[in-house]
Design a protein around this motif. Structure first.
Motif, short mmCIF file in Angstrom:
data_model
loop_
_atom_site.label_atom_id
_atom_site.label_comp_id
_atom_site.label_asym_id
_atom_site.label_seq_id
_atom_site.Cartn_x
_atom_site.Cartn_y
_atom_site.Cartn_z
N GLN A 84 0.83 -1.20 0.00
CA GLN A 84 0.00 0.00 0.00
C GLN A 84 0.86 1.25 0.00
O GLN A 84 0.58 2.21 -0.71
CB GLN A 84 -0.93 0.01 1.22
N GLN A 86 3.92 1.54 -1.14
CA GLN A 86 4.56 1.68 -2.45
C GLN A 86 3.57 2.17 -3.49
O GLN A 86 3.91 2.98 -4.34
CB GLN A 86 5.18 0.35 -2.88
N SER A 87 2.34 1.68 -3.45
CA SER A 87 1.37 2.11 -4.46
C SER A 87 0.92 3.55 -4.23
O SER A 87 0.59 4.25 -5.18
CB SER A 87 0.16 1.18 -4.47
N ILE A 91 5.12 4.68 -6.41
CA ILE A 91 4.72 4.55 -7.81
C ILE A 91 4.38 5.90 -8.44
O ILE A 91 4.83 6.20 -9.54
CB ILE A 91 3.59 3.51 -7.98
#
Length: 117
Positions: A84, A86-87, A91
């Protein structure tokens, strides 16, 4: 986490049912052997203690499996939190850098074409 607990409970129930089935099958076989040999039920106490010991060992092992599944559930939760993060953060940052590089490459390509003429 809930899936992990369900799996642990299901495994424990399956093992307990299998142990009861094995124990009842073993008792029937021993009773048949005793009847064919003409013995009474005087050794039943020893059999129950052996079954109890087996069940205690099985419960101990199932508890260890449950603990391992609990640890795996915690690891899965940590991995989910990392994904979560990282997203949400990494990203979009990476997308911004890629877009910036794409724009720079397009500008350099235009300059190169002008110089080539």
């Amino acid at each position: 986490m809930h899936v992990c607990m369900c799996v642990c409970v299901c495994v424990r129930l399956i093992w307990a049912a299998a142990a009861r089935t094995r124990a009842s099958n073993g008792r029937r076989e021993k009773e048949q052997v005793k009847q064919s040999q003409g013995q009474g039920e005087e050794d039943e106490g020893i059999e129950l203690t052996l079954e109890d010991e087996f069940e205690r060992k099985m419960d101990s092992k199932l508890d260890k499996i449950g603990g391992a599944l609990s640890k795996l559930g915690n690891l899965a939760g940590d991995m989910g939190a990392e994904l979560q993060y990282q997203s949400r953060v990494l990203i979009p940052e990476l997308d911004a850098r890629v877009e910036m590089s794409k724009d720079r490459t397009r500008d350099l390509d235009k300059r190169t074409r002008r110089l080539a003429r």
